[in-house]
Design a protein around this motif. Structure first.
Motif, PDB file in Angstrom:
ATOM      1  N   ASN A 115       0.768  -1.248   0.000  1.00  0.00           N
ATOM      2  CA  ASN A 115       0.000   0.000   0.000  1.00  0.00           C
ATOM      3  C   ASN A 115       0.794   1.290   0.000  1.00  0.00           C
ATOM      4  N   SER A 116       2.105   1.204   0.038  1.00  0.00           N
ATOM      5  CA  SER A 116       2.910   2.433   0.080  1.00  0.00           C
ATOM      6  C   SER A 116       4.354   2.092  -0.247  1.00  0.00           C
ATOM      7  N   GLY A 117       5.155   3.129  -0.392  1.00  0.00           N
ATOM      8  CA  GLY A 117       6.571   2.930  -0.681  1.00  0.00           C
ATOM      9  C   GLY A 117       7.308   2.291   0.485  1.00  0.00           C
ATOM     10  N   ALA A 118       7.031   2.784   1.684  1.00  0.00           N
ATOM     11  CA  ALA A 118       7.709   2.225   2.861  1.00  0.00           C
ATOM     12  C   ALA A 118       7.375   0.745   3.000  1.00  0.00           C
ATOM     13  N   ALA A 153       6.525  -1.270   0.605  1.00  0.00           N
ATOM     14  CA  ALA A 153       7.196  -2.015  -0.474  1.00  0.00           C
ATOM     15  C   ALA A 153       8.647  -2.270  -0.076  1.00  0.00           C
ATOM     16  N   ASN A 154       9.288  -1.275   0.550  1.00  0.00           N
ATOM     17  CA  ASN A 154      10.663  -1.475   1.004  1.00  0.00           C
ATOM     18  C   ASN A 154      10.737  -2.479   2.145  1.00  0.00           C
ATOM     19  N   GLU A 155       9.749  -2.448   3.033  1.00  0.00           N
ATOM     20  CA  GLU A 155       9.687  -3.462   4.100  1.00  0.00           C
ATOM     21  C   GLU A 155       9.634  -4.857   3.478  1.00  0.00           C
ATOM     22  N   CYS A 204      20.176   8.617   1.282  1.00  0.00           N
ATOM     23  CA  CYS A 204      19.049   7.843   0.752  1.00  0.00           C
ATOM     24  C   CYS A 204      17.772   8.181   1.501  1.00  0.00           C
ATOM     25  N   PHE A 205      16.656   7.787   0.925  1.00  0.00           N
ATOM     26  CA  PHE A 205      15.376   7.839   1.641  1.00  0.00           C
ATOM     27  C   PHE A 205      14.580   6.602   1.274  1.00  0.00           C
ATOM     28  N   HIS A 206      14.211   5.820   2.289  1.00  0.00           N
ATOM     29  CA  HIS A 206      13.468   4.594   2.003  1.00  0.00           C
ATOM     30  C   HIS A 206      12.129   4.509   2.735  1.00  0.00           C
ATOM     31  N   GLY A 207      11.774   5.534   3.529  1.00  0.00           N
ATOM     32  CA  GLY A 207      10.452   5.514   4.153  1.00  0.00           C
ATOM     33  C   GLY A 207      10.487   5.835   5.625  1.00  0.00           C
ATOM     34  N   ARG A 208       9.298   5.754   6.262  1.00  0.00           N
ATOM     35  CA  ARG A 208       9.126   6.245   7.639  1.00  0.00           C
ATOM     36  C   ARG A 208       8.669   5.168   8.618  1.00  0.00           C
ATOM     37  N   LEU A 250      19.474   0.587  -2.795  1.00  0.00           N
ATOM     38  CA  LEU A 250      19.797   1.946  -3.249  1.00  0.00           C
ATOM     39  C   LEU A 250      18.723   2.512  -4.168  1.00  0.00           C
ATOM     40  N   GLU A 251      18.733   3.846  -4.270  1.00  0.00           N
ATOM     41  CA  GLU A 251      17.925   4.562  -5.269  1.00  0.00           C
ATOM     42  C   GLU A 251      18.898   4.946  -6.389  1.00  0.00           C
ATOM     43  N   VAL A 252      18.579   4.585  -7.608  1.00  0.00           N
ATOM     44  CA  VAL A 252      19.437   4.928  -8.747  1.00  0.00           C
ATOM     45  C   VAL A 252      19.528   6.448  -8.916  1.00  0.00           C
ATOM     46  N   GLY A 257      15.979  10.749  -4.664  1.00  0.00           N
ATOM     47  CA  GLY A 257      14.943  11.768  -4.822  1.00  0.00           C
ATOM     48  C   GLY A 257      14.899  12.780  -3.692  1.00  0.00           C
ATOM     49  N   GLU A 258      14.605  12.317  -2.483  1.00  0.00           N
ATOM     50  CA  GLU A 258      14.452  13.239  -1.350  1.00  0.00           C
ATOM     51  C   GLU A 258      15.729  14.036  -1.112  1.00  0.00           C
ATOM     52  N   ALA A 259      16.844  13.457  -1.462  1.00  0.00           N
ATOM     53  CA  ALA A 259      18.125  14.136  -1.247  1.00  0.00           C
ATOM     54  C   ALA A 259      18.264  15.376  -2.137  1.00  0.00           C
ATOM     55  N   CYS A 284      16.736  -2.341  -5.690  1.00  0.00           N
ATOM     56  CA  CYS A 284      16.569  -0.964  -6.157  1.00  0.00           C
ATOM     57  C   CYS A 284      15.241  -0.416  -5.645  1.00  0.00           C
ATOM     58  N   ASP A 285      15.316   0.730  -4.998  1.00  0.00           N
ATOM     59  CA  ASP A 285      14.119   1.450  -4.565  1.00  0.00           C
ATOM     60  C   ASP A 285      13.716   2.374  -5.711  1.00  0.00           C
ATOM     61  N   GLU A 286      12.671   1.961  -6.429  1.00  0.00           N
ATOM     62  CA  GLU A 286      12.184   2.731  -7.596  1.00  0.00           C
ATOM     63  C   GLU A 286      10.908   3.491  -7.242  1.00  0.00           C
ATOM     64  N   VAL A 287      10.692   3.708  -5.951  1.00  0.00           N
ATOM     65  CA  VAL A 287       9.432   4.317  -5.508  1.00  0.00           C
ATOM     66  C   VAL A 287       9.214   5.686  -6.163  1.00  0.00           C
ATOM     67  N   GLN A 288      10.278   6.477  -6.256  1.00  0.00           N
ATOM     68  CA  GLN A 288      10.135   7.817  -6.839  1.00  0.00           C
ATOM     69  C   GLN A 288      10.612   7.883  -8.295  1.00  0.00           C
ATOM     70  N   ALA A 317       6.018   2.379  -5.849  1.00  0.00           N
ATOM     71  CA  ALA A 317       4.777   2.867  -5.223  1.00  0.00           C
ATOM     72  C   ALA A 317       4.314   4.122  -5.955  1.00  0.00           C
ATOM     73  N   LYS A 318       4.694   5.257  -5.434  1.00  0.00           N
ATOM     74  CA  LYS A 318       4.172   6.577  -5.833  1.00  0.00           C
ATOM     75  C   LYS A 318       3.242   6.620  -7.054  1.00  0.00           C
ATOM     76  N   ALA A 319       3.769   6.499  -8.276  1.00  0.00           N
ATOM     77  CA  ALA A 319       2.919   6.712  -9.454  1.00  0.00           C
ATOM     78  C   ALA A 319       2.068   5.492  -9.816  1.00  0.00           C
TER      79      ALA A 319
HETATM   80  C1  LIG Z   1       8.453   8.402  -1.136  1.00  0.00           C
HETATM   81  C2  LIG Z   1       9.516   7.407  -1.055  1.00  0.00           C
HETATM   82  C3  LIG Z   1       9.435   6.308  -0.175  1.00  0.00           C
HETATM   83  C4  LIG Z   1       8.329   6.158   0.826  1.00  0.00           C
HETATM   84  O1  LIG Z   1       7.092   6.001   0.243  1.00  0.00           O
HETATM   85  P1  LIG Z   1       5.752   6.179   1.127  1.00  0.00           P
HETATM   86  O2  LIG Z   1       4.658   5.820   0.181  1.00  0.00           O
HETATM   87  O3  LIG Z   1       5.721   7.602   1.601  1.00  0.00           O
HETATM   88  O4  LIG Z   1       5.864   5.234   2.259  1.00  0.00           O
HETATM   89  C5  LIG Z   1      10.435   5.356  -0.239  1.00  0.00           C
HETATM   90  N1  LIG Z   1      11.468   5.482  -1.089  1.00  0.00           N
HETATM   91  C6  LIG Z   1      11.578   6.525  -1.932  1.00  0.00           C
HETATM   92  C7  LIG Z   1      12.731   6.586  -2.883  1.00  0.00           C
HETATM   93  C8  LIG Z   1      10.615   7.528  -1.937  1.00  0.00           C
HETATM   94  O5  LIG Z   1      10.745   8.576  -2.755  1.00  0.00           O
END
Ligand SMILES: *Cc1c(COP(=O)(O)O)cnc(C)c1O
Length: 400
Positions: A105-108, A110-112, A139-143, A191-193, A196-198, A224-228, A253-255
């Motif tokens: 249901n979310s990016g976090a 998916a990373n879990e 990096c940013f992988h979620g909350r 890793l994120e290729v 994004g958040e950075a 690979c974290d392709e969430v963004q 996730a996101k899109a």
């Molecule tokens: C937004 C983001 C997440 C977290 O996604 P959520 O849906 O907010 O949990 C994880 N990884 C990356 C690269 C993101 O940009």
């Protein structure tokens, strides 16, 4: 600010947990790349709900599918077989070398799922005492607690300890540091290729190839974290495809469902052996309604070749922004990114420029008080992008 806005703001302070610092706008409605606030002011949206509404707000084709499916079936849980999930899974698998899908249901989340699968594959399939996940600085992988541990930023995790163990972070773009950090307990590198958040930091091709080679050589997994960066944003369907990488696992996730909450993890057949019935689950993941919306979103991306469009339009936009940077080198440090994932780094006037853009009707994000981040819909008209550039130029001229 209007009286109406002030009332909304005051109500929110009474009603919601204070976990967000909001932009000073209350959005009323959206139409493709345009938003309207509660006072009727219109904006060009270069943020798209943080890379979520990739085919536009209230896209009429998606609205039609949503309306139709809403009269057929929404949710029955993962206790049942559902064809909507299969339709979506087969579309997703057409876009990548992976073989198996897990919906959440979310990016976090998916990373879990990526982290859990990597660990369980190592421990239950390979019978190896490997659990450590190595991530990269910035990096940013979620909350969630585990993805906060993976993200490894003190300012995000302060007051939430103890975080789950088994995460380690190394400086990004430093292959020797990564190599030195791998032990007999390492399960995967995540890793994120393009970070994004950075503030949109694309990792070097040679570095990424080096990381993959190192993972293969050491028998550990690449995640690979392709969430963004995924879903056509950087000019290929997945960002890792620009480097010809073959990650064992990826998160998205996101899109994925253009604004409905959905995430998913994809894995190769080999690594997917790490899950058995009962290993991992979610109540909502892959519901019929959200799956149908996601399928339509991906269909539109493929049909309209939005990856190629992001590459083309993004190259023109970046060239235009580079020209602005060259004209105002004391204001703008650098323009970075690929496709329609671009970051403009300012020396110190980032917040002011961001605020003036907002006043003049252009929405983008501001990260780390220095980077304007552009993540517009993949089908945004080029005239909107040009209007943004003209406005940015005018604001830069004032601040120079
Ligand atoms: C937004 C983001 C997440 C977290 O996604 P959520 O849906 O907010 O949990 C994880 N990884 C990356 C690269 C993101 O940009």
């Amino acid at each position: 600010m209007s009286e109406k806005f002030d009332q909304i703001k005051a109500r929110e302070e009474q009603l919601l947990c204070r976990s967000y610092s909001r932009y000073p706008i209350a959005i009323h409605s959206g139409n493709m790349s345009h938003l309207t606030d509660v006072d009727g002011k219109e904006y060009v949206d270069l943020l798209a709900g943080i890379a979520v509404a990739a085919v536009g707000h209230c896209n009429p084709e998606i609205c039609a599918v949503l309306a139709e499916q809403s009269h057929k079936l929404w949710h029955v849980s993962n206790l049942f077989y559902q064809e909507e999930q299969l339709e979506l899974a087969s579309l997703l698998l057409q876009t990548t070398h992976h073989d198996k899908v897990f919906f959440c249901n979310s990016g976090a989340e998916a990373n879990e799922a990526c982290i859990k699968l990597a660990r369980r594959y190592m421990q239950e399939v390979r019978h190896a005492d490997r659990y450590e996940i190595i991530t990269l600085s910035n990096c940013f992988h979620g909350r969630t607690l585990a993805t906060l541990a993976a993200t490894g930023r003190e300012n995000l995790s302060r007051g939430f300890g103890p975080l789950p163990a088994g995460f380690k972070q190394v400086p990004c773009q430093d292959l020797a540091a990564l190599k030195a950090s791998i032990t007999e307990h390492t399960a995967a590198v995540m890793l994120e290729v393009v970070q994004g958040e950075a503030g949109v930091i694309p990792l070097d091709h040679a570095y990424l190839k080096g990381v993959e080679a190192l993972c293969r050589e050491q028998g550990i997994l690449l995640i690979c974290d392709e969430v963004q960066a995924g879903f056509c944003r950087t000019g290929t369907f997945w960002a890792f495809q620009q480097h010809d990488l073959k990650p064992d696992i990826m998160s998205t996730a996101k899109a994925l469902a253009n604004g409905l909450a959905m995430g998913c993890m994809l894995a190769t057949n080999e690594v997917a052996k790490g899950f058995e019935p009962g290993s991992h689950a979610t109540t909502f993941g892959g519901g019929a309604l959200v799956s149908k919306v996601a399928s339509k979103t991906i269909e539109i991306m493929l049909r309209d070749n939005l990856a190629a469009r992001a590459a083309e339009v993004g190259t023109r936009l970046k060239a235009r922004l580079d020209t602005i940077q060259k004209a105002y080198p004391k204001l703008i440090k650098e323009v970075r990114g690929q496709g329609l994932m671009l970051g403009i780094e300012f020396y110190k006037d980032g917040p002011k420029v961001w605020e003036e853009l907002l006043q003049r009707g252009f929405i983008c994000s501001l990260s780390h008080n220095a980077n304007l981040r552009l993540l517009p819909a993949l089908n945004i008209p080029e005239s909107d992008l040009e209007a943004f550039c003209t406005t940015l130029e005018a604001i830069c001229a004032q601040h120079n």
